[in-house]
Design an enzyme around this catalytic site. Structure first.
Site, PDB file in Angstrom:
ATOM      1  N   HIS A   1      77.182 -53.167 -80.660  1.00 22.63           N
ATOM      2  CA  HIS A   1      78.373 -53.360 -81.497  1.00 22.63           C
ATOM      3  C   HIS A   1      79.496 -52.429 -81.055  1.00 22.63           C
ATOM      4  O   HIS A   1      80.648 -52.853 -80.888  1.00 22.63           O
ATOM      5  CB  HIS A   1      78.030 -53.109 -82.962  1.00 22.63           C
ATOM      6  CG  HIS A   1      79.185 -53.268 -83.903  1.00 22.63           C
ATOM      7  ND1 HIS A   1      79.334 -54.357 -84.719  1.00 22.63           N
ATOM      8  CD2 HIS A   1      80.266 -52.477 -84.147  1.00 22.63           C
ATOM      9  CE1 HIS A   1      80.453 -54.239 -85.421  1.00 22.63           C
ATOM     10  NE2 HIS A   1      81.028 -53.089 -85.093  1.00 22.63           N
ATOM     11  N   GLU A   2      79.160 -51.160 -80.860  1.00 26.50           N
ATOM     12  CA  GLU A   2      80.198 -50.199 -80.478  1.00 26.50           C
ATOM     13  C   GLU A   2      80.706 -50.464 -79.066  1.00 26.50           C
ATOM     14  O   GLU A   2      81.896 -50.322 -78.781  1.00 26.50           O
ATOM     15  CB  GLU A   2      79.664 -48.768 -80.614  1.00 26.50           C
ATOM     16  CG  GLU A   2      79.232 -48.402 -82.024  1.00 26.50           C
ATOM     17  CD  GLU A   2      80.296 -48.703 -83.071  1.00 26.50           C
ATOM     18  OE1 GLU A   2      81.492 -48.599 -82.772  1.00 26.50           O
ATOM     19  OE2 GLU A   2      79.921 -49.059 -84.205  1.00 26.50           O
TER      20      GLU A   2
ATOM     21  N   GLU B   1      86.003 -56.616 -85.755  1.00 25.62           N
ATOM     22  CA  GLU B   1      84.687 -56.351 -86.332  1.00 25.62           C
ATOM     23  C   GLU B   1      83.772 -57.575 -86.338  1.00 25.62           C
ATOM     24  O   GLU B   1      82.577 -57.457 -86.128  1.00 25.62           O
ATOM     25  CB  GLU B   1      84.852 -55.781 -87.743  1.00 25.62           C
ATOM     26  CG  GLU B   1      85.653 -54.483 -87.785  1.00 25.62           C
ATOM     27  CD  GLU B   1      85.065 -53.388 -86.917  1.00 25.62           C
ATOM     28  OE1 GLU B   1      83.903 -53.493 -86.501  1.00 25.62           O
ATOM     29  OE2 GLU B   1      85.799 -52.421 -86.638  1.00 25.62           O
TER      30      GLU B   1
END
Length: 761
Positions: A195-196, A218
């Site tokens: 995700h990061e 996001e």
């Protein structure tokens, strides 16, 4: 904008965005933290373009000390350094207004600012955190800039459209470690890391134009994290685990107080509240839905074109749709506007008659009310097997589809039909009684995929909460999962079961004993098969399931589970290295221990506090505080003591929410009274997203209209912009719970069904 000569500082106050007559291109930032004094000093040189005549430079700064003599501006190509006539800090707008006597030259220049700040404990900006090493507490400095808190670390243009390059220098003593974008030093079901990393493309390379388009960051990062994990670890069946993300999005978006994926943001105070399950989970879910509809190859090529076109710049949602529409030839904008521009999602009601499929869509609301939304729904369905599938768009309120293969399939003894194949789309499905019965058969005989078994359970539970299905129907469905093997499905079934227990405590407490017996009878075989101790060669999901199962049995009061858990805990208390209580079952032991605690016998509670105080590991501290641990005691007086503990200096602010999340049915009223009594202190010391968690976690579980009225009255004079949406949503959940409790009370056959189910093996 007024002419440069007529500009005044007042015109920049109270504005939702910064003026654009100057744009930063590069920051050279130097920070010197003082961990002992919990303070920092710094300087920044901002290389910027002055694009329009102005005597002012206006940028963001919050909780920083900037002296007038510490600011200067040097136009490029000039030896002259301009000193400002006035530097005004505007705390209420979190801006710094710098006024010069003369109009600044157009073109490039360098703004230099020296500043000081505090390493706060609010988890915003440049803040302090605490860790323990060998029993000694030590400070560390950490950054959290999203959504709008870089301004608490250094003066900057803290809005997404002001993209720039950064060079950062940290001045620290040689014995202190400084970490910035270092390689991974520990392994973390990889999704978090992915995700990061995804933000390197969705957020950094291409940035949303304004916070209205937050989901482009996001939602995509969440979706890509699962996509990457699936590529590297296909054996994990990660898309089945992704359904937990969808469920979180479903729950929030079924509220009248939800919001669209794209929501207008008019002030920085409103940003925190949209960092929620809609932007992350629903955003990721509709991306997956679109990818499934367009096909993976076309979607990937179109996405690559989008990233290439908007690299190092800003984009809006419409830019993404245009790229996907151009690459696929499909009406992407028309399809997706119904999913991003309006809140909510549909429930598709299904009937089968004479080989024809009758579909009707309505907006699904957990309250049971009928919404007004209408969607373009990508329907997928399979009949009797996954080799026979159909796909089409359902665009009306009610339509009839003549599917040629259904007539033949319907004649089979093992006939079943499943819409939303493998749960790739963001809608719920309600089947008529005959089709629902057929699906239960498909689950019992293991004909459905794990994702579809999850989906049937999750949809039925949601429909039951909304008063569209009876609780007895849901209990019969749960019983059909007696041979379930998939962790994600079993975990959802356990979570659903425990939610039913909490609601039954309000709706029909006289039936609680038989409900718990039924669930214990159902769960025992799974626990016996797994056992307390790990087996050689078992996968990580079995370890997760073991902890989940024994924790649930402890919550349900299963005597043999509690006895064995307490035995293992007592060994662990004397020997922290014992193999009898590894981390995967430690939470279950803590929960079991708290079931034995009351105000006259708090030995177990004190033992957990001992572990908390002696542990150097933040993971262990969170496990003690965590969901269903310290706050899981059936005695309200002990729950109150646990809640008071989280406000003590021993608990970091960011960890305090864990105890609230763990409060059981017996403690919800206590937690609500505690929040009201301590609100002034909590709201003064805790802010941002963490404060919204305090509200939602405490208010949402309440289940009577009287409590809903009480919450409305309490927050009437205490609601600010940063919690307004959360307060509204939480009170709506109370109303939903109260309505569901009333529906359960009216089920005349519930007692007999539970009595029968509680003795079945």
């Amino acid at each position: 904008m007024a002419a440069a000569a007529d500009q005044t500082a007042e015109q920049f106050r109270g504005q939702p965005r910064l003026p654009k007559f100057a744009t930063p291109r590069r920051y050279d930032l130097r920070l010197t933290p003082d961990l002992d004094a919990c303070a920092f000093s710094g300087s920044v040189e901002v290389f910027l373009d002055v694009a329009a005549p102005t005597r002012f430079l206006v940028l963001n700064a919050a909780e920083l000390e900037v002296a007038p003599g510490a600011v200067s501006f040097a136009p490029q190509g000039s030896d002259k350094v301009l000193q400002p006539a006035e530097v005004t800090n505007v705390p209420e707008d979190e801006i710094l207004i710098i006024r010069f006597d003369d109009v600044l030259p157009l073109g490039e220049g360098t703004l230099a600012i020296a500043f000081k700040g505090t390493l706060n404990d609010k988890m915003h900006g440049f803040y302090r955190s605490v860790y323990e090493l060998n029993g000694e507490k030590k400070n560390m400095a950490v950054t959290q800039f999203e959504p709008a808190d870089a301004r608490r670390c250094f003066p900057c243009w803290d809005e997404p459209s002001f993209k720039a390059v950064f060079k950062i220098t940290l001045e620290v003593p040689s014995e202190i470690v400084a970490l910035s974008n270092m390689p991974v030093i520990e392994e973390k079901v990889a999704v978090v890391v992915a995700h990061e990393l995804a933000h390197q493309w969705f957020g950094n390379l291409v940035t949303m134009e304004w916070w209205t388009h937050l989901w482009l960051n996001e939602g995509f990062a969440t979706w890509v994290s699962y996509l990457a994990a699936d590529q590297f670890f296909p054996e994990w069946n990660i898309w089945t685990q992704f359904l937990e993300e969808s469920t979180t999005g479903f729950k929030l978006d079924a509220l009248a107080g939800s919001h669209p994926i794209e929501v207008d943001i008019n002030h920085v105070d409103e940003i925190d509240e949209i960092f929620d399950a809609i932007s992350y989970r629903k955003g990721a879910s509709v991306i997956r839905m679109l990818q499934s509809y367009l096909g993976a190859e076309i979607f990937q090529k179109s996405l690559a074109a989008y990233i290439k076109k908007f690299a190092y710049s800003n984009a809006k949602t419409e830019d993404l749709w245009a790229a996907l529409e151009e690459g696929s030839g499909e009406p992407v904008r028309t399809l997706m506007h119904s999913w991003t521009k309006q809140q909510g999602y549909p429930v598709v009601n299904v009937k089968l008659k004479d080989g024809k499929l009758l579909l009707e869509q309505t907006q699904f609301l957990s309250s049971g009310s009928t919404g007004v939304g209408q969607w373009v729904v990508p329907i997928t369905l399979c009949c009797c097997s996954y080799s026979r599938q159909e796909k089409f768009l359902f665009q009306g309120k009610e339509e009839e589809f003549n599917l040629s293969g259904l007539m033949e399939c319907q004649k089979k003894d093992d006939f079943w039909i499943k819409l939303n194949v493998n749960q790739t789309s963001f809608y719920r499905v309600s089947y008529d009684e005959e089709l629902a019965s057929r699906l239960r058969y498909g689950i019992e005989t293991n004909k459905l995929s794990a994702a579809d078994r999850y989906g049937v359970l999750d949809d039925t539970y949601a429909l039951c909460m909304a008063g569209k299905e009876k609780l007895v129907s849901l209990l019969h469905l749960i019983a059909a999962y007696k041979d379930e093997t998939e962790y994600t499905v079993l975990a959802r079934m356990i979570d659903t079961s425990l939610n039913i227990v909490e609601m039954m405590a309000v709706a029909a407490p006289e039936e609680l004993v038989n409900l718990k017996k039924f669930l214990i009878v159902f769960l025992e075989p799974f626990a016996q098969k797994l056992g307390w101790d790990a087996k050689d060669g078992e996968d990580h999901l079995n370890a997760l399931l073991r902890g989940t199962l024994f924790t649930a049995l402890a919550e349900l009061g299963h005597e043999s589970t509690i006895n064995e858990a307490v035995r293992r805990f007592n060994v662990f208390l004397e020997d922290r290295e014992t193999p009898l209580l590894p981390p995967d079952v430690r939470k279950a032991a803590y929960v079991a221990l708290m079931q034995t605690v009351n105000k006259s016998n708090k030995a177990g509670y004190e033992s957990l506090l001992k572990i908390y105080r002696e542990s150097d590991l933040s993971q262990e501290k969170v496990r003690v505080l965590g969901k269903c641990s310290l706050g899981a005691c059936p005695d309200p007086d002990v729950v109150r003591e646990a809640l008071d503990f989280i406000l003590s200096p021993e608990v970091r602010n960011q960890d305090s929410i864990w105890v609230l999340r763990g409060v059981g049915a017996e403690g919800h009223d206590v937690a609500w009274e505690w929040l009201k009594e301590n609100w002034d202190h909590i709201s003064a010391t805790i802010s941002g997203t963490l404060l919204t968690y305090f509200v939602s976690t405490t208010v949402s579980p309440l289940a009577t209209d009287e409590k809903g009225d009480d919450a409305e009255e309490f927050f009437k004079s205490r609601t600010k912009a940063n919690i307004a949406r959360t307060v509204k949503q939480s009170i709506e959940r109370v109303r939903i719970n109260a309505k569901w409790a009333s529906s359960i009370k009216s089920e005349a056959e519930l007692g007999n069904v539970l009595k029968e189910r509680s003795v079945k093996h």
